[in-house]
Design an enzyme around this catalytic site. Structure first.
Site, PDB file in Angstrom:
ATOM      1  N   GLN A 110       0.908  -0.774   0.451  1.00 42.52           N
ATOM      2  CA  GLN A 110      -0.093   0.124  -0.309  1.00 42.52           C
ATOM      3  C   GLN A 110       0.903   1.507  -0.124  1.00 42.52           C
ATOM      4  O   GLN A 110       1.769   1.490   0.766  1.00 42.52           O
ATOM      5  CB  GLN A 110      -0.290  -0.204   0.920  1.00 42.52           C
ATOM      6  CG  GLN A 110      -2.050   1.253   1.244  1.00 42.52           C
ATOM      7  CD  GLN A 110      -2.407   1.217   2.782  1.00 42.52           C
ATOM      8  OE1 GLN A 110      -1.695   1.106   3.805  1.00 42.52           O
ATOM      9  NE2 GLN A 110      -3.821   1.712   3.071  1.00 42.52           N
ATOM     10  N   SER A 145       4.733  -1.009   4.572  1.00 44.65           N
ATOM     11  CA  SER A 145       4.953  -2.616   5.018  1.00 44.65           C
ATOM     12  C   SER A 145       5.074  -3.307   3.812  1.00 44.65           C
ATOM     13  O   SER A 145       3.807  -3.726   2.476  1.00 44.65           O
ATOM     14  CB  SER A 145       3.686  -3.073   5.461  1.00 44.65           C
ATOM     15  OG  SER A 145       3.447  -2.041   6.910  1.00 44.65           O
ATOM     16  N   GLU A 228      -9.368  -1.308   4.995  1.00 43.34           N
ATOM     17  CA  GLU A 228      -8.101  -1.945   6.029  1.00 43.34           C
ATOM     18  C   GLU A 228      -8.183  -2.335   7.742  1.00 43.34           C
ATOM     19  O   GLU A 228      -8.264  -3.405   8.295  1.00 43.34           O
ATOM     20  CB  GLU A 228      -6.827  -1.066   6.127  1.00 43.34           C
ATOM     21  CG  GLU A 228      -5.960  -1.006   6.692  1.00 43.34           C
ATOM     22  CD  GLU A 228      -5.463  -0.212   6.223  1.00 43.34           C
ATOM     23  OE1 GLU A 228      -5.244   0.964   5.767  1.00 43.34           O
ATOM     24  OE2 GLU A 228      -3.675  -0.696   6.610  1.00 43.34           O
TER      25      GLU A 228
END
Ligand SMILES: Cc1cc2nc3c(=O)[nH]c(=O)nc-3n(C[C@H](O)[C@H](O)[C@H](O)COP(=O)(O)OP(=O)(O)OC[C@H]3O[C@@H](n4cnc5c(N)ncnc54)[C@H](O)[C@@H]3O)c2cc1C
Lengths: 390, 361
Positions: A110, A145, A228
């Site tokens: 992301q 991440s 999310e």
């Protein structure tokens, strides 16, 4: 679970012996049979059924010894990119991206946050400029991440800086193998580098990998964020997740027990159990479709409980809590919030109230978008982004 | 109870100033962070320059080569060491081991006071002052046994070892080179722990019939650890306040959002309270006040949690950057969490207070 669906799984397993097939072939066939995520539409890995049926399907596959799609390796793909592509993607995009995403052949990350756009995500400064059938992207992303494992990224970029901040953004699907994508590890407090800095220099993205309309990026990004928050906050069984870990430490170590710790553990047991029930109830309410801002309450509770439990575990362990497994800098293949040792769990859980929107921002969302309380005065909301950006 | 002075004298403030200056020069957070990757070079030179200020001998009378100061001054030093997450054996050697040696007439006290030598009491760092004290065994004047999770062992050249002697305890001095020392990967690498084993090691008695002396040394450690915790919390508060004044999101400093202002106002109150609790523990210890154990356990029960809260708030309010290795917040989070367990958890000290103040369960 309905017997028809059970039959379907049985029939599928009769025709596809998981032990005789290559892992990827098996997963592709499962996707094509609509048994990947049953709430997705027919043709895209699902059967248009209720999402609540999925855990039972997964269980049947597990019991048959079938390989899973290693969801821990691709949380952003499965939890965020997929529902957003489903909601906003063209048929061609769904056909191209969803299957390899689900099977894990293509892992996603992301590319949202930037040094100047964390909580204020609508402040992104990464620019995408149209050049014929392509967009040329330049900018810097941070705290990404798993970028080191990713084949594709969901990307939020500014396409018109003369509009107010929320209107000038567009959402893209970015190929991480483009030569202009530079991924650099960013070490975090656990010692490992789970996230990264990502520098984008003249990255070319075909217009066919734009998700949603030009200028609609904020709306699309919000769908991603709601997903999310709900996916970070989800947990299915009693005593799953962090509670399960701490409860088993408690059961295995009678020598460590004190009345004080006992009371604190039981309070957290109740909190976690009620959070689980609240999650179940919320999922029943949603049944299908896109999660709304209510999901934020789940993530708030999840983060607080995980942090308190992991902090309690270190205290409970006492002398052993002063140890740590390993500070060596590695770039992990996947992240397990509950893995390694108590110290790791304690430190990693600190990120739970930051990643995917901080707990402060989530409280603002609940207060303003669910309860309808007045928002803060926003100095930069209605002026062109380029005039407010510093 | 007449009120003890919970503020700082001019002399104490001067001492603070010189310690702070030295730490600013010699204890930069990058060097401290490198300890997590095994580079401990910062420790030796930093400790040497602190001992050159005479700090190792603060608790030791002048006629035994010390500075003849008191726990109040030692507490000020610890506030500053906490504020810098400084990786030095002041608490373990100059407070705990020194307090223990003060109970006997050993010649070893003088070299400790001058900083020539450094000592560590061989007990697990999590040991509360009222807990059972693990002891090694003795046979033919030779000591054998293992003590796990010892603080200050890596920096020490001398170990003070509790030894089972009949129904009681004696403390023996053992040269560190007579022991085998296994460093542990520790949650707080700025106070890295070790397992220490002696196998038929020679030693000499330094305090006989020592159980109460060991407890008093641990209590002094607990009382003064509270000042380190107050210093950790203070750094977290100051650094976070400065950051939220500067960090802009939504076109304004995030510190202007009331949600953060209220949190930081509460934290400020907590940090000030931690300073008061630490000051009281130090003041009662300094004058051997009978309320000293209550002061120590109150301060441990309170400050252990405040330091953790302050460090957790620092990470949360720095958000993404607070989760990174390059920002020093994590040094304080790890120190605070380990300090919460050191010398007894807050829960353990609450249970001890129950007995001390007559509120049995
Ligand atoms: C472990 C981890 C993984 C991550 N992974 C990703 C990823 O894969 N992709 C990605 O794009 N991003 C990722 N992030 C980034 C994350 O989304 C941001 O860190 C987060 O949104 C906060 O932004 P910031 O760090 O800039 O904090 P800031 O926005 O600067 O916030 C600083 C503090 O101010 C508070 N604050 C800000 N605004 C308000 C307000 N209006 N009211 C009250 N308080 C406020 C915040 O809550 C916070 O405490 C990750 C972060 C972490 C820690």
């Amino acid at each position: 679970m309905n017997s028809q669906l059970r039959e379907r799984v049985r029939d599928f397993l009769a025709d596809h012996d998981p032990r005789a097939m290559e892992r990827v072939d098996f997963l592709r066939a499962r996707y094509d049979a609509g048994l990947a995520w049953v709430h997705f539409p027919v043709g895209h890995g699902g059967l248009g059924l209720e999402q609540a049926l999925q855990p039972d399907v997964d269980r049947l596959f597990r019991e048959a010894g079938a390989p899973d799609n290693r969801p821990g390796v691709n949380p952003i793909g499965l939890g965020m990119a997929a529902p957003t592509i489903l909601a906003f993607g063209s048929d061609a995009q769904k056909d191209r991206f969803l299957r390899p995403l689900w099977t894990g052949e293509e892992v996603w990350c992301q590319l949202f946050s930037e040094p100047g756009a964390g909580s204020d995500l609508a402040n992104v400064a990464t620019r995408a400029v149209r050049d014929g059938d392509e967009w040329v992207v330049n900018g810097q992303k941070v705290w990404t991440s798993g970028a080191h494992n990713a084949r594709f990224a969901i990307l939020l970029a500014r396409t018109d800086s003369s509009l107010p901040k929320h209107f000038g953004m567009t959402y893209f699907l970015c190929d991480m193998t483009d030569p202009g994508v530079d991924v650099r590890p960013l070490r975090q407090i656990t010692g490992e580098a789970e996230f990264n800095e990502v520098f984008l220099t003249d990255v070319r993205i075909p217009d066919g990998q734009r998700l949603g309309d030009v200028g609609e990026g904020w709306k699309v990004a919000n769908a991603t964020l709601n997903n999310e928050r709900i996916s970070i906050g989800k947990s299915a069984d009693r005593e799953s997740g962090m509670l399960g870990v701490v409860a088993s430490t408690w059961r295995e170590r009678p020598d460590l027990r004190t009345p004080d710790l006992h009371d604190r553990l039981l309070r957290l047991w109740v909190d976690a159990e009620v959070a689980r029930l609240t999650g179940t109830r919320l999922r029943q309410k949603l049944a299908q479709g896109q999660p709304g801002p209510e999901g934020s309450t789940m993530k708030l509770g999840f983060a607080r409980i995980a942090q308190q439990l992991s902090g309690l575990e270190v205290e409970l362990l006492g002398e052993k809590g002063l140890h740590y497994s390993d500070w060596t800098m590695v770039r992990p293949g996947h992240v397990d919030f509950n893995g390694r040792d108590a110290g790791y769990r304690y430190l990693r859980a600190k990120g739970n109230s930051i990643e995917g929107g901080t707990s402060e921002i989530l409280r603002n969302i609940v207060a303003e978008r669910v309860l309808g309380l007045p928002g803060e005065h926003r100095v930069d909301k209605n002026i062109p982004w380029k005039e407010s950006a510093k | 109870m007449s009120d003890l002075d919970l503020l700082y004298s001019d002399i104490e403030e001067d001492l603070r100033g010189s310690v702070r200056d030295l730490l600013e020069d010699r204890c930069d957070s990058d060097a401290v962070t490198r300890m997590y990757d095994g580079d401990r070079t910062v420790v030796e030179s930093l400790w040497k320059s602190l001992t050159e200020l005479g700090l190792a001998g603060l608790l030791v009378p002048e006629d035994r080569d010390g500075q003849g100061a008191s726990a109040r001054e030692a507490a000020v030093v610890l506030e500053e060491l906490g504020r810098a997450a400084a990786p030095v054996p002041f608490l373990t050697s100059s407070v705990v081991a020194t307090t223990l040696l003060l109970e006997g007439d050993s010649d070893l006290l003088a070299p400790l006071a001058t900083g020539e030598r450094t000592a560590a009491l061989l007990v697990p760092w999590s040991l509360a002052p009222d807990a059972e004290i693990p002891a090694v065994s003795i046979d033919d004047d030779r000591l054998s046994g293992t003590v796990s999770t010892v603080a200050g062992a890596l920096e020490a050249d001398l170990f003070l070892v509790p030894v089972a002697a009949g129904s009681g305890l004696s403390v023996y001095a053992v040269e560190a080179h007579e022991a085998s020392i296994v460093p542990l990967v520790s949650l707080d690498m700025t106070r890295q722990l070790a397992d220490v084993t002696v196998d038929a090691a020679p030693g000499e008695v330094v305090v006989a019939d020592a159980e109460q002396a060991v407890r008093r040394a641990l209590d002094a450690g607990a009382a003064l650890l509270a000042s380190e915790q107050a210093g950790v919390a203070r750094w977290c508060l100051d650094t976070t306040v400065a950051y939220v004044k500067d960090r802009k999101q939504f076109g304004r400093p995030v510190g202007g959002f009331q949600a953060l202002k209220h949190r930081l106002a509460d934290l400020y109150a907590g940090v000030e309270s931690a300073a008061a609790a630490a000051r009281y523990a130090a003041a009662t210890l300094a004058q051997a006040d009978p309320d000293a154990p209550v002061g120590a356990s109150t301060a441990q029960a309170f400050n252990g949690d405040v330091a953790v809260l302050a460090a957790e708030e620092a990470v949360q309010l720095h958000a993404g950057i607070g989760m990174t290795w390059e920002h020093p917040a994590h040094l304080y989070l790890k120190r605070a969490k380990a300090d919460q367990i050191a010398l007894g958890t807050p829960g353990r000290h609450r249970a001890r207070l129950a007995g001390l103040v007559g509120l049995p369960g």
